[in-house]
Design a protein around this motif. Structure first.
Motif, PDB file in Angstrom:
ATOM      1  N   ILE A  14       1.355  29.718  99.791  1.00 34.15           N
ATOM      2  CA  ILE A  14       0.779  28.393  99.501  1.00 34.15           C
ATOM      3  C   ILE A  14       0.020  27.758 100.662  1.00 34.15           C
ATOM      4  O   ILE A  14      -0.874  26.959 100.437  1.00 34.15           O
ATOM      5  CB  ILE A  14       1.859  27.378  99.030  1.00 34.15           C
ATOM      6  CG1 ILE A  14       3.192  27.613  99.726  1.00 34.15           C
ATOM      7  CG2 ILE A  14       1.985  27.307  97.553  1.00 34.15           C
ATOM      8  CD1 ILE A  14       4.245  26.565  99.408  1.00 34.15           C
ATOM      9  N   PHE A  15       0.365  28.078 101.877  1.00 34.77           N
ATOM     10  CA  PHE A  15      -0.224  27.357 103.013  1.00 34.77           C
ATOM     11  C   PHE A  15      -1.425  28.117 103.586  1.00 34.77           C
ATOM     12  O   PHE A  15      -1.472  29.348 103.529  1.00 34.77           O
ATOM     13  CB  PHE A  15       0.822  27.157 104.116  1.00 34.77           C
ATOM     14  CG  PHE A  15       2.031  26.400 103.653  1.00 34.77           C
ATOM     15  CD1 PHE A  15       1.940  25.055 103.343  1.00 34.77           C
ATOM     16  CD2 PHE A  15       3.255  27.037 103.515  1.00 34.77           C
ATOM     17  CE1 PHE A  15       3.054  24.354 102.903  1.00 34.77           C
ATOM     18  CE2 PHE A  15       4.367  26.345 103.074  1.00 34.77           C
ATOM     19  CZ  PHE A  15       4.266  25.000 102.767  1.00 34.77           C
ATOM     20  N   PRO A  16      -2.361  27.374 104.186  1.00 40.68           N
ATOM     21  CA  PRO A  16      -3.480  28.054 104.850  1.00 40.68           C
ATOM     22  C   PRO A  16      -2.968  28.963 105.971  1.00 40.68           C
ATOM     23  O   PRO A  16      -1.942  28.663 106.594  1.00 40.68           O
ATOM     24  CB  PRO A  16      -4.298  26.896 105.442  1.00 40.68           C
ATOM     25  CG  PRO A  16      -3.860  25.685 104.724  1.00 40.68           C
ATOM     26  CD  PRO A  16      -2.477  25.914 104.260  1.00 40.68           C
ATOM     27  N   LEU A  17      -3.728  30.023 106.229  1.00 39.92           N
ATOM     28  CA  LEU A  17      -3.288  31.009 107.221  1.00 39.92           C
ATOM     29  C   LEU A  17      -3.065  30.394 108.609  1.00 39.92           C
ATOM     30  O   LEU A  17      -2.149  30.769 109.330  1.00 39.92           O
ATOM     31  CB  LEU A  17      -4.320  32.133 107.328  1.00 39.92           C
ATOM     32  CG  LEU A  17      -4.340  33.153 106.192  1.00 39.92           C
ATOM     33  CD1 LEU A  17      -5.510  34.108 106.386  1.00 39.92           C
ATOM     34  CD2 LEU A  17      -3.030  33.937 106.142  1.00 39.92           C
ATOM     35  N   TYR A  18      -3.924  29.418 108.962  1.00 42.51           N
ATOM     36  CA  TYR A  18      -3.827  28.909 110.339  1.00 42.51           C
ATOM     37  C   TYR A  18      -2.500  28.186 110.587  1.00 42.51           C
ATOM     38  O   TYR A  18      -1.999  28.179 111.714  1.00 42.51           O
ATOM     39  CB  TYR A  18      -5.028  28.008 110.670  1.00 42.51           C
ATOM     40  CG  TYR A  18      -4.909  26.585 110.188  1.00 42.51           C
ATOM     41  CD1 TYR A  18      -4.466  25.578 111.029  1.00 42.51           C
ATOM     42  CD2 TYR A  18      -5.246  26.227 108.883  1.00 42.51           C
ATOM     43  CE1 TYR A  18      -4.365  24.266 110.596  1.00 42.51           C
ATOM     44  CE2 TYR A  18      -5.143  24.932 108.441  1.00 42.51           C
ATOM     45  CZ  TYR A  18      -4.701  23.955 109.305  1.00 42.51           C
ATOM     46  OH  TYR A  18      -4.588  22.666 108.862  1.00 42.51           O
ATOM     47  N   ILE A  19      -1.924  27.594 109.542  1.00 46.85           N
ATOM     48  CA  ILE A  19      -0.619  26.941 109.714  1.00 46.85           C
ATOM     49  C   ILE A  19       0.437  28.013 109.993  1.00 46.85           C
ATOM     50  O   ILE A  19       1.321  27.841 110.841  1.00 46.85           O
ATOM     51  CB  ILE A  19      -0.258  26.089 108.471  1.00 46.85           C
ATOM     52  CG1 ILE A  19      -1.203  24.885 108.385  1.00 46.85           C
ATOM     53  CG2 ILE A  19       1.196  25.610 108.530  1.00 46.85           C
ATOM     54  CD1 ILE A  19      -0.919  23.934 107.245  1.00 46.85           C
ATOM     55  N   GLY A  20       0.305  29.134 109.300  1.00 49.89           N
ATOM     56  CA  GLY A  20       1.208  30.255 109.572  1.00 49.89           C
ATOM     57  C   GLY A  20       1.068  30.746 111.000  1.00 49.89           C
ATOM     58  O   GLY A  20       2.049  30.972 111.701  1.00 49.89           O
ATOM     59  N   VAL A  21      -0.203  30.880 111.458  1.00 53.41           N
ATOM     60  CA  VAL A  21      -0.435  31.369 112.824  1.00 53.41           C
ATOM     61  C   VAL A  21       0.126  30.376 113.846  1.00 53.41           C
ATOM     62  O   VAL A  21       0.712  30.769 114.864  1.00 53.41           O
ATOM     63  CB  VAL A  21      -1.947  31.616 113.050  1.00 53.41           C
ATOM     64  CG1 VAL A  21      -2.238  31.994 114.490  1.00 53.41           C
ATOM     65  CG2 VAL A  21      -2.429  32.714 112.125  1.00 53.41           C
ATOM     66  N   GLU A  22      -0.026  29.088 113.551  1.00 53.19           N
ATOM     67  CA  GLU A  22       0.514  28.056 114.450  1.00 53.19           C
ATOM     68  C   GLU A  22       2.034  28.234 114.610  1.00 53.19           C
ATOM     69  O   GLU A  22       2.563  28.218 115.721  1.00 53.19           O
ATOM     70  CB  GLU A  22       0.196  26.674 113.847  1.00 53.19           C
ATOM     71  CG  GLU A  22       0.511  25.504 114.760  1.00 53.19           C
ATOM     72  CD  GLU A  22       0.156  24.161 114.121  1.00 53.19           C
ATOM     73  OE1 GLU A  22      -0.231  24.129 112.927  1.00 53.19           O
ATOM     74  OE2 GLU A  22       0.287  23.140 114.823  1.00 53.19           O
ATOM     75  N   LEU A  23       2.707  28.436 113.478  1.00 51.67           N
ATOM     76  CA  LEU A  23       4.163  28.620 113.523  1.00 51.67           C
ATOM     77  C   LEU A  23       4.536  29.948 114.185  1.00 51.67           C
ATOM     78  O   LEU A  23       5.441  30.009 115.019  1.00 51.67           O
ATOM     79  CB  LEU A  23       4.742  28.565 112.113  1.00 51.67           C
ATOM     80  CG  LEU A  23       4.847  27.172 111.483  1.00 51.67           C
ATOM     81  CD1 LEU A  23       5.212  27.276 110.013  1.00 51.67           C
ATOM     82  CD2 LEU A  23       5.884  26.327 112.209  1.00 51.67           C
ATOM     83  N   ILE A  24       3.806  30.995 113.826  1.00 50.88           N
ATOM     84  CA  ILE A  24       4.139  32.341 114.331  1.00 50.88           C
ATOM     85  C   ILE A  24       4.017  32.396 115.853  1.00 50.88           C
ATOM     86  O   ILE A  24       4.899  32.915 116.541  1.00 50.88           O
ATOM     87  CB  ILE A  24       3.222  33.398 113.662  1.00 50.88           C
ATOM     88  CG1 ILE A  24       3.607  33.551 112.193  1.00 50.88           C
ATOM     89  CG2 ILE A  24       3.301  34.734 114.379  1.00 50.88           C
ATOM     90  CD1 ILE A  24       2.553  34.217 111.340  1.00 50.88           C
TER      91      ILE A  24
END
Lengths: 257, 378
Positions: A15-25
């Motif tokens: 559901i979330f944009p990839l960049y939010i995932g990258v920020e968390l990762i």
């Protein structure tokens, strides 16, 4: 490499944009790599570590600033830097899996009893501590013992005691059985490594779009501004530049760009 | 000059004189506004209904298991209802509900029946720490204690940890944009609440247990230990931590996740949001506190990463959902003329720059769901 391209997620957690995932990762990666500096403090505390542990901590210290940089640069990402971050993260995931296997083997071979540690005193409880340590039965976890479970003294077939209260009455069964401990350890390790692989795919997907952006807009020489400043740089800057170019070329091959 | 009057004059000169709009005003009404309350409840979004239903359920469990007299429970319920209805107090306490729920659950943990609680794991954390990080880092750091290091560890663990959340709240209220304190209360409260629920569902023994009892089975009737803080009591010559941690601690087997780490990371993230140029101070504080928790044998490194991951996740959610944007042009709360939120769509570094793969429609849906939040309620 077609398989990899099709396996890359389009969204983070669906559901979330990839960049939010990258920020968390990258944030999680920084948190995890903090183990490096603390591990190396063993040099000052006198706690012995072996060669593989030393390499593990040193590599964590080396990649820590790189992940910091990637985290800081996320909202204005440069292709060269993210190629480097992504490639190192992929490598880190692979080596992390191997190191987990090695350290798991160490734990299950030698158990949790580390006789080399100096047990510090805790003030007034020191006497109790030494008594407890002296009297405690060693019950380290091993594959051979995973079927063993605490053996309560009370009779579980005693029908006069309501079932839920039996556990409350018997302190022996308030601790997890060996089988449960082993399940938690193995399930958590497998789950965390699975999550790590998913995170790697997210990072690869993000960088793929970033590289494609450059290709689609014909900005091979413009958006690569971080790749163009090598002249007059320090030796470290040149090495970094070389690594960025290498990583970019590797990822371009992987993505078929 | 009267010192109170001097403070008022200084406040007026340096802060309140900045005021240009009413967006920074507090609601000073004491009489309940039933009409507004009814409208808010009727128009409450589904996610907010779930949020309050969850918190009230946990609060009810805490009140039920609490051993105090039923009359006292009624007084607490009426008191809470009053502060949530009066506009002057409700503007703070609606936002602080996650914190109140966490505190309520934390102090009532010992009264939850043992037969409900899961079995205590003793070996999982040290084993996982060895597998993931190569060794038990707390063993490494606690190996050679001395009085200087004891004091150095005590400062963040026993003093700053308890004072800084309040100092940061005051800083956020004065120097942050209006409503950022609500976001802080939401994030800080939820982080601690989820942390305590995890500790309840996954009871695990801390490093001091391994040092005192090796890996022998644990039970809920065991006393806790002050760990390295016992040496501070010895150093100062009075009982500051030994009794608290040995006999009256609400959670003995709550090693994972570390709420000390979770709180420090959450404070560091909000501090960096407020003062971006001082991010390095926040990082240094977190590193210092992490070292102290391991040095004092209170947590394994995996507990610290657990707390930090929880904090980062909740902060990121809060950032895109509730947190107003900080403007570097505005020097204090009263300088703001409007409140802007982080926009997940416009923040996307991949936005609109490529014809393929970028999931713009997805970003837009996420962004629109974010902006539908009723900030007055959170």
């Amino acid at each position: 490499m077609g398989f990899l391209n099709s396996a890359l997620p389009k969204k983070f957690l669906g559901i979330f944009p990839l960049y939010i995932g990258v920020e968390l990762i990258l944030g999680y990666a920084i948190i995890n790599k903090m183990s490096g500096p603390y591990g190396l403090l063993s040099l000052f505390t006198g706690h012995p570590i072996d060669f593989f542990q030393a390499m593990f901590y040193i590599s964590s210290v080396i990649v820590l600033p790189l992940y910091f940089h990637g985290f800081k640069e996320l909202f204005s990402p440069r292709i060269g830097m993210f190629s480097l971050v992504t490639t190192i993260y992929v490598l880190d995931t692979f080596l992390g899996l191997l190191s987990n296997l090695y350290f798991a083997l160490q734990w299950f071979t030698y158990g949790g009893e580390d006789t080399t540690i100096n047990k510090p005193s805790f003030g007034e409880s020191a006497t109790t501590a030494s008594e407890s340590i002296a009297s405690a039965a060693t019950s380290t976890l091993s594959f051979s013992s995973f079927t063993a479970s605490p053996t309560p003294d009370f009779n579980p077939l005693d029908s006069t005691v309501p079932q839920p209260y039996k556990r409350e009455m018997d302190e022996n069964v308030q601790s997890a059985s060996q089988a449960r401990e082993l399940f938690v350890i193995i399930a958590s390790s497998v789950l965390l490594n699975g999550v790590r692989i998913y995170f790697t795919l997210i990072l690869l997907a993000f960088t793929k779009i970033l590289i494609r952006m450059g290709k689609n807009e014909g900005i091979q020489s413009n958006d690569f501004n971080d790749l163009n400043y090598m002249q007059g740089e320090t030796k470290f800057g040149r090495v970094l530049y070389f690594l960025k170019v290498k990583c970019l070329r590797i990822l371009q091959t992987v993505y078929n760009y | 000059m009267n010192p109170i009057k001097a403070v008022v004059v200084l406040f007026d000169r340096y802060f309140y004189s900045e005021k240009q709009s009413e967006c920074s005003d507090l609601d000073l009404r004491v009489k309940p506004d039933w009409k507004q309350l009814r409208t808010r409840i009727r128009t409450m979004p589904t996610c907010d209904i779930c949020h309050y239903a969850f918190l009230l359920s946990v609060m009810m469990i805490s009140i039920i298991v609490s051993p105090v007299h039923i009359l006292f429970k009624l007084v607490v319920i009426i008191g809470l209802a009053t502060i949530f209805i009066v506009p002057l107090t409700s503007q703070f306490f609606w936002s602080a509900l996650p914190i109140l729920t966490w505190v309520g659950l934390f102090f009532n943990m010992p009264f939850i029946p043992v037969w409900i609680k899961p079995a205590i794991t003793v070996q999982s954390l040290p084993a996982l720490e060895t597998i993931l990080y190569g060794d038990n880092l707390s063993d490494i750091l606690a190996a050679s204690p001395n009085a200087f290091l004891d004091l150095l560890a005590w400062l963040p663990y026993g003093i700053i940890h308890f004072a800084f959340p309040f100092i940061l709240a005051a800083l956020l209220f004065v120097f942050g944009p209006p409503r950022c304190l609500r976001a802080y209360a939401f994030a800080f409260g939820y982080m601690n609440l989820i942390g305590v629920i995890t500790q309840l569902l996954f009871p695990a023994a801390p490093p001091w247990y391994r040092l005192l009892h090796n890996l022998e089975p644990a039970n809920y009737s065991m006393n806790g230990s002050p760990g390295g803080l016992g040496r501070i009591d010895q150093l100062f010559g009075f009982d500051m931590y030994t009794t608290t941690f040995s006999k009256t601690s609400p959670i003995i087997f709550g090693a994972f996740p570390s709420l000390h780490s979770g709180s420090a990371v959450m404070e560091a993230l909000f501090f960096s949001y407020l003062f971006p140029r001082l991010s390095w101070v926040a990082c240094a504080y977190v590193s210092w506190l992490w070292w102290s928790t391991m040095y004092l044998s209170h947590h394994y490194f995996i507990d610290l990463t657990g707390g930090a991951v929880l904090s980062l996740t909740i902060f990121t959610y809060t950032k895109y959902r509730h947190l107003p944007m900080r403007s570097l042009k505005c020097w204090c709360r009263w300088s703001y003329t409007s409140i802007e939120k982080f926009d997940a769509y416009s923040s996307n570094p991949l936005r609109g720059k490529t014809s393929a793969d970028v999931v713009i429609e997805l970003d837009e849906s996420f962004s629109s769901s974010s902006s539908s939040t009723n900030l007055n309620w959170v």
